[in-house]
Design an enzyme around this catalytic site. Structure first.
Site, PDB file in Angstrom:
ATOM      1  N   SER A   1     -25.963   2.772   8.522  1.00  0.00           N
ATOM      2  CA  SER A   1     -25.753   3.482   9.783  1.00  0.00           C
ATOM      3  C   SER A   1     -26.693   4.692   9.881  1.00  0.00           C
ATOM      4  CB  SER A   1     -24.274   3.853   9.898  1.00  0.00           C
ATOM      5  OG  SER A   1     -23.975   4.200  11.214  1.00  0.00           O
TER       6      SER A   1
ATOM      7  N   ASP B   1     -19.629  -5.449  15.111  1.00  0.00           N
ATOM      8  CA  ASP B   1     -19.729  -4.004  14.849  1.00  0.00           C
ATOM      9  C   ASP B   1     -19.345  -3.243  16.119  1.00  0.00           C
ATOM     10  OD1 ASP B   1     -20.804  -1.354  14.560  1.00  0.00           O
ATOM     11  OD2 ASP B   1     -22.100  -2.100  12.969  1.00  0.00           O
TER      12      ASP B   1
ATOM     13  N   HIS C   1     -18.517  -2.622  11.221  1.00  0.00           N
ATOM     14  CA  HIS C   1     -19.377  -1.525  10.747  1.00  0.00           C
ATOM     15  C   HIS C   1     -18.937  -1.001   9.371  1.00  0.00           C
ATOM     16  CE1 HIS C   1     -22.503   1.361  11.798  1.00  0.00           C
ATOM     17  NE2 HIS C   1     -21.746   2.370  11.404  1.00  0.00           N
TER      18      HIS C   1
HETATM   19  N1  LIG Z   1     -15.120   8.045  14.166  1.00  0.00           N
HETATM   20  C1  LIG Z   1     -15.351   7.507  12.872  1.00  0.00           C
HETATM   21  C2  LIG Z   1     -16.827   7.448  12.629  1.00  0.00           C
HETATM   22  C3  LIG Z   1     -17.222   7.589  11.223  1.00  0.00           C
HETATM   23  C4  LIG Z   1     -17.773   6.303  10.622  1.00  0.00           C
HETATM   24  O1  LIG Z   1     -17.561   5.204  11.077  1.00  0.00           O
HETATM   25  N2  LIG Z   1     -18.535   6.513   9.561  1.00  0.00           N
HETATM   26  C5  LIG Z   1     -19.190   5.405   8.897  1.00  0.00           C
HETATM   27  C6  LIG Z   1     -20.655   5.565   9.070  1.00  0.00           C
HETATM   28  S1  LIG Z   1     -21.020   5.595  10.800  1.00  0.00           S
HETATM   29  C7  LIG Z   1     -22.686   5.978  10.911  1.00  0.00           C
HETATM   30  O2  LIG Z   1     -23.320   6.708  10.270  1.00  0.00           O
HETATM   31  C8  LIG Z   1     -18.783   5.409   7.445  1.00  0.00           C
HETATM   32  O3  LIG Z   1     -19.500   4.957   6.594  1.00  0.00           O
HETATM   33  N3  LIG Z   1     -17.575   5.915   7.169  1.00  0.00           N
HETATM   34  C9  LIG Z   1     -17.068   6.097   5.827  1.00  0.00           C
HETATM   35  C10 LIG Z   1     -16.380   4.910   5.221  1.00  0.00           C
HETATM   36  O4  LIG Z   1     -16.077   4.980   4.007  1.00  0.00           O
HETATM   37  O5  LIG Z   1     -16.156   3.893   5.903  1.00  0.00           O
HETATM   38  C11 LIG Z   1     -14.556   8.301  11.870  1.00  0.00           C
HETATM   39  O6  LIG Z   1     -14.560   9.532  11.927  1.00  0.00           O
HETATM   40  O7  LIG Z   1     -13.936   7.678  10.994  1.00  0.00           O
END
Ligand SMILES: N[C@@H](CCC(=O)N[C@@H](CSC=O)C(=O)NCC(=O)O)C(=O)O
Length: 286
Positions: free
Chosen positions: A150, A229, A262
């Site tokens: 991401s 995603d 995602h």
């Molecule tokens: N609103 C969500 C967004 C945060 C999220 O989805 N983070 C992803 C990366 S998104 C792009 O850079 C992520 O990797 N999260 C950590 C995980 O361990 O999944 C929110 O605040 O949760």
């Protein structure tokens, strides 16, 4: 090793997962954190190549190491993995209430705008300060690849495209492919780099790709994208990257996967493919 403070150490697949904190000169921050997985093959007489992993919004060095399941294959392949935090942190480091700006959301750029320009120099940290620190303190060689997810998938592409002499391959899961045209990127670039969109070009992978000339060095790039995603249309737009790669005949392989979202469930499903992709290049005889 005296500049590194060991925070945690765990045996893993015959190697070691370790977390460290250190003072980062480029970020002006006393508590930069990163994690290292060192495979069992690594020793002073057998220095191993390194895959740098850049995580996404809201992450620390821990998300990838705990959720991706990369250690078993990295141990088999003899590849070290280094996962930095996603921003400088601590009191005195600027922050924002949103999850997509400030601490945890450094976007791997060198900020030029106040208040961010005091500490947010994650591009220099990832491409220069951190590799120098790793190569001085761990049994690794200078064969490097870079990958991420991401925000970090995009960061990996930018670091690789701007430094074809420093990295041998690059890969990304669900990258924010064209951040100057999508909301997460526009918010971050406006804050960190200012309103002039000409100043964003050097940090937008799709725009950087279009600047590659016929004689420029190229490296293999693998991009994996889930078709379920939740951020695909609004934030990621991998077609922009694909079109740019096609325009300059750059070796980007974009693989689309039905039903994957995602999350780290997607990353865990395909991390073995990405590690083997990097390993072929990292272990190629010189
Ligand atoms: N609103 C969500 C967004 C945060 C999220 O989805 N983070 C992803 C990366 S998104 C792009 O850079 C992520 O990797 N999260 C950590 C995980 O361990 O999944 C929110 O605040 O949760």
């Amino acid at each position: 090793m005296d500049t590194l403070q060991l925070l945690a150490s765990n045996r893993s697949f015959g190697g070691w997962h370790r977390r460290y904190q250190h003072e980062s000169e480029v970020n002006g921050c006393t508590m930069m954190t990163f994690a290292v997985f060192m495979p069992p093959q690594a020793s002073e007489s057998n220095r191993v190549p390194v895959l740098y992993w850049l995580s996404g919004l809201t992450c620390t060095d821990e998300n990838f190491m705990q959720k991706a399941g990369a250690q078993r294959i990295a141990a088999e392949l003899g590849i070290a993995i280094v996962a930095p935090d996603t921003s400088p942190r601590g009191e005195g480091v600027a922050n924002d209430e949103g999850y997509d700006l400030g601490q945890g959301a450094g976007f791997y750029v060198n900020a030029t705008q106040a208040p961010w320009d005091r500490h947010y120099r994650m591009y220099d940290y990832v491409t220069s300060e951190l590799p120098a620190l790793i190569e001085a303190n761990f049994p690794v060689n200078t064969r490097r690849s870079i990958a991420g997810h991401s925000m970090g998938g995009h960061g990996a592409l930018v670091c690789a495209l701007k430094n074809p002499d420093r990295y041998l391959s690059a890969s990304a899961f669900s990258p924010i492919s064209h951040p100057s045209q999508t909301p997460w990127g526009q918010k971050a670039f406006t804050a960190y780099l200012g309103d002039n969109q000409e100043d964003w070009v050097g940090y937008d992978a799709s725009l950087l790709l279009r600047k590659v000339k016929g004689t420029d060095a190229r490296m293999p790039v693998l991009v994996s994208q889930g078709l379920a995603d939740e951020f695909l249309q609004e934030q990621l737009q991998p077609e922009a990257l694909q079109e740019a790669a096609k325009a300059v005949d750059y070796p980007v392989t974009l693989e689309l996967h039905e039903h994957y979202d995602h999350s780290y469930y997607f990353i865990a499903s395909f991390i073995e493919q990405h590690l083997r992709f990097h390993s072929r290049v990292l272990h190629q005889s010189q």
